[in-house]
Motif scaffolding. Structure first.
Motif, PDB file in Angstrom:
ATOM      1  N   MET A   1       9.223  13.021  -2.258  1.00  0.00           N
ATOM      2  CA  MET A   1       7.830  12.851  -2.594  1.00  0.00           C
ATOM      3  C   MET A   1       6.974  13.196  -1.378  1.00  0.00           C
ATOM      4  O   MET A   1       7.293  12.810  -0.271  1.00  0.00           O
ATOM      5  CB  MET A   1       7.585  11.405  -3.004  1.00  0.00           C
ATOM      6  N   THR A   2       5.890  13.878  -1.594  1.00  0.00           N
ATOM      7  CA  THR A   2       5.009  14.227  -0.488  1.00  0.00           C
ATOM      8  C   THR A   2       4.238  13.002  -0.027  1.00  0.00           C
ATOM      9  O   THR A   2       4.133  12.004  -0.742  1.00  0.00           O
ATOM     10  CB  THR A   2       4.017  15.327  -0.907  1.00  0.00           C
ATOM     11  N   SER A   3       3.683  13.107   1.169  1.00  0.00           N
ATOM     12  CA  SER A   3       2.920  11.993   1.725  1.00  0.00           C
ATOM     13  C   SER A   3       1.706  11.660   0.853  1.00  0.00           C
ATOM     14  O   SER A   3       1.418  10.493   0.606  1.00  0.00           O
ATOM     15  CB  SER A   3       2.468  12.345   3.138  1.00  0.00           C
ATOM     16  N   ALA A   4       1.000  12.695   0.393  1.00  0.00           N
ATOM     17  CA  ALA A   4      -0.174  12.458  -0.461  1.00  0.00           C
ATOM     18  C   ALA A   4       0.234  11.816  -1.776  1.00  0.00           C
ATOM     19  O   ALA A   4      -0.442  10.920  -2.280  1.00  0.00           O
ATOM     20  CB  ALA A   4      -0.913  13.764  -0.714  1.00  0.00           C
TER      21      ALA A   4
ATOM     22  N   ARG B   1       1.145   8.179  -1.156  1.00  0.00           N
ATOM     23  CA  ARG B   1      -0.056   7.362  -0.964  1.00  0.00           C
ATOM     24  C   ARG B   1      -0.769   7.120  -2.285  1.00  0.00           C
ATOM     25  O   ARG B   1      -1.235   6.019  -2.566  1.00  0.00           O
ATOM     26  CB  ARG B   1      -0.999   8.039   0.023  1.00  0.00           C
ATOM     27  N   ARG B   2      -0.882   8.155  -3.110  1.00  0.00           N
ATOM     28  CA  ARG B   2      -1.533   8.009  -4.412  1.00  0.00           C
ATOM     29  C   ARG B   2      -0.774   6.991  -5.269  1.00  0.00           C
ATOM     30  O   ARG B   2      -1.376   6.155  -5.928  1.00  0.00           O
ATOM     31  CB  ARG B   2      -1.611   9.366  -5.112  1.00  0.00           C
ATOM     32  N   GLN B   3       0.560   7.036  -5.213  1.00  0.00           N
ATOM     33  CA  GLN B   3       1.378   6.085  -5.973  1.00  0.00           C
ATOM     34  C   GLN B   3       1.159   4.665  -5.468  1.00  0.00           C
ATOM     35  O   GLN B   3       1.022   3.724  -6.249  1.00  0.00           O
ATOM     36  CB  GLN B   3       2.858   6.467  -5.878  1.00  0.00           C
ATOM     37  N   ARG B   4       1.088   4.511  -4.137  1.00  0.00           N
ATOM     38  CA  ARG B   4       0.869   3.183  -3.565  1.00  0.00           C
ATOM     39  C   ARG B   4      -0.516   2.656  -3.940  1.00  0.00           C
ATOM     40  O   ARG B   4      -0.670   1.478  -4.284  1.00  0.00           O
ATOM     41  CB  ARG B   4       1.041   3.228  -2.044  1.00  0.00           C
ATOM     42  N   LEU B   5      -1.534   3.522  -3.889  1.00  0.00           N
ATOM     43  CA  LEU B   5      -2.885   3.118  -4.311  1.00  0.00           C
ATOM     44  C   LEU B   5      -2.879   2.672  -5.766  1.00  0.00           C
ATOM     45  O   LEU B   5      -3.493   1.660  -6.119  1.00  0.00           O
ATOM     46  CB  LEU B   5      -3.865   4.277  -4.136  1.00  0.00           C
ATOM     47  N   HIS B   6      -2.187   3.428  -6.599  1.00  0.00           N
ATOM     48  CA  HIS B   6      -2.097   3.093  -8.020  1.00  0.00           C
ATOM     49  C   HIS B   6      -1.461   1.715  -8.205  1.00  0.00           C
ATOM     50  O   HIS B   6      -1.959   0.876  -8.953  1.00  0.00           O
ATOM     51  CB  HIS B   6      -1.283   4.171  -8.738  1.00  0.00           C
ATOM     52  N   GLU B   7      -0.369   1.469  -7.494  1.00  0.00           N
ATOM     53  CA  GLU B   7       0.322   0.187  -7.600  1.00  0.00           C
ATOM     54  C   GLU B   7      -0.535  -0.964  -7.067  1.00  0.00           C
ATOM     55  O   GLU B   7      -0.558  -2.054  -7.651  1.00  0.00           O
ATOM     56  CB  GLU B   7       1.657   0.254  -6.868  1.00  0.00           C
ATOM     57  N   LEU B   8      -1.238  -0.727  -5.966  1.00  0.00           N
ATOM     58  CA  LEU B   8      -2.136  -1.762  -5.440  1.00  0.00           C
ATOM     59  C   LEU B   8      -3.244  -2.085  -6.432  1.00  0.00           C
ATOM     60  O   LEU B   8      -3.568  -3.250  -6.665  1.00  0.00           O
ATOM     61  CB  LEU B   8      -2.752  -1.309  -4.110  1.00  0.00           C
ATOM     62  N   LEU B   9      -3.821  -1.050  -7.027  1.00  0.00           N
ATOM     63  CA  LEU B   9      -4.893  -1.267  -7.992  1.00  0.00           C
ATOM     64  C   LEU B   9      -4.390  -2.034  -9.210  1.00  0.00           C
ATOM     65  O   LEU B   9      -5.044  -2.969  -9.676  1.00  0.00           O
ATOM     66  CB  LEU B   9      -5.508   0.069  -8.407  1.00  0.00           C
TER      67      LEU B   9
ATOM     68  N   LEU C   1      -6.702  -1.988   1.447  1.00  0.00           N
ATOM     69  CA  LEU C   1      -5.346  -2.502   1.639  1.00  0.00           C
ATOM     70  C   LEU C   1      -4.377  -1.378   1.991  1.00  0.00           C
ATOM     71  O   LEU C   1      -3.513  -1.541   2.857  1.00  0.00           O
ATOM     72  CB  LEU C   1      -4.873  -3.235   0.382  1.00  0.00           C
ATOM     73  N   ASP C   2      -4.525  -0.234   1.350  1.00  0.00           N
ATOM     74  CA  ASP C   2      -3.674   0.916   1.647  1.00  0.00           C
ATOM     75  C   ASP C   2      -3.853   1.371   3.095  1.00  0.00           C
ATOM     76  O   ASP C   2      -2.880   1.652   3.791  1.00  0.00           O
ATOM     77  CB  ASP C   2      -3.989   2.058   0.676  1.00  0.00           C
ATOM     78  N   ALA C   3      -5.095   1.410   3.559  1.00  0.00           N
ATOM     79  CA  ALA C   3      -5.365   1.809   4.943  1.00  0.00           C
ATOM     80  C   ALA C   3      -4.752   0.805   5.924  1.00  0.00           C
ATOM     81  O   ALA C   3      -4.212   1.193   6.959  1.00  0.00           O
ATOM     82  CB  ALA C   3      -6.865   1.929   5.174  1.00  0.00           C
ATOM     83  N   LEU C   4      -4.828  -0.474   5.598  1.00  0.00           N
ATOM     84  CA  LEU C   4      -4.222  -1.497   6.457  1.00  0.00           C
ATOM     85  C   LEU C   4      -2.707  -1.346   6.501  1.00  0.00           C
ATOM     86  O   LEU C   4      -2.085  -1.503   7.560  1.00  0.00           O
ATOM     87  CB  LEU C   4      -4.611  -2.895   5.972  1.00  0.00           C
ATOM     88  N   LEU C   5      -2.100  -1.036   5.356  1.00  0.00           N
ATOM     89  CA  LEU C   5      -0.656  -0.803   5.321  1.00  0.00           C
ATOM     90  C   LEU C   5      -0.279   0.417   6.156  1.00  0.00           C
ATOM     91  O   LEU C   5       0.726   0.406   6.878  1.00  0.00           O
ATOM     92  CB  LEU C   5      -0.166  -0.631   3.881  1.00  0.00           C
ATOM     93  N   ASP C   6      -1.081   1.469   6.086  1.00  0.00           N
ATOM     94  CA  ASP C   6      -0.853   2.652   6.918  1.00  0.00           C
ATOM     95  C   ASP C   6      -0.939   2.309   8.397  1.00  0.00           C
ATOM     96  O   ASP C   6      -0.139   2.777   9.194  1.00  0.00           O
ATOM     97  CB  ASP C   6      -1.872   3.745   6.594  1.00  0.00           C
ATOM     98  N   ALA C   7      -1.929   1.492   8.752  1.00  0.00           N
ATOM     99  CA  ALA C   7      -2.112   1.107  10.153  1.00  0.00           C
ATOM    100  C   ALA C   7      -0.921   0.293  10.658  1.00  0.00           C
ATOM    101  O   ALA C   7      -0.526   0.420  11.819  1.00  0.00           O
ATOM    102  CB  ALA C   7      -3.401   0.318  10.321  1.00  0.00           C
ATOM    103  N   GLU C   8      -0.337  -0.527   9.802  1.00  0.00           N
ATOM    104  CA  GLU C   8       0.835  -1.305  10.202  1.00  0.00           C
ATOM    105  C   GLU C   8       2.057  -0.412  10.372  1.00  0.00           C
ATOM    106  O   GLU C   8       2.890  -0.657  11.236  1.00  0.00           O
ATOM    107  CB  GLU C   8       1.143  -2.388   9.170  1.00  0.00           C
TER     108      GLU C   8
END
Length: 81
Positions: A1-4, A7-15, A65-72
């Motif tokens: 899976m590509t990085s984008a 990330r889109r999948q993670r955003l979807h799951e967070l939402l 939340l996604d940005a915070l996860l990326d920062a971690e």
């Protein structure tokens, strides 16, 4: 899976997780109200505006939340000079 895509999948799951925590999540009312016996058009627009704002707030929260996860995952390196 590509990085984008990841990330889109993670955003979807967070939402989806944020939406699941909501007690009640109204849907947009697509029917324009009749003037007799229903909501006045102004009230109908206001209700849909509030619903849209609620969803936008959920999306902004998921993005944050996604940005915070990326920062971690990749903390900045402050040790170099």
């Amino acid at each position: 899976m590509t990085s984008a895509r990841t990330r889109r999948q993670r955003l979807h799951e967070l939402l989806l997780a944020l939406m699941a925590r909501q007690e009640e999540l109204p849907l947009m009312d697509s029917e324009h109200p009749e003037l007799e016996g229903g909501l006045a058009p102004g009230r109908w627009l206001d209700q849909n505006r509030r619903t849209l704002q609620r969803y936008q707030a959920l999306v902004r929260t998921a993005v944050t939340l996604d940005a915070l996860l990326d920062a971690e995952d990749s903390p900045p390196d402050f040790s170099s000079g």
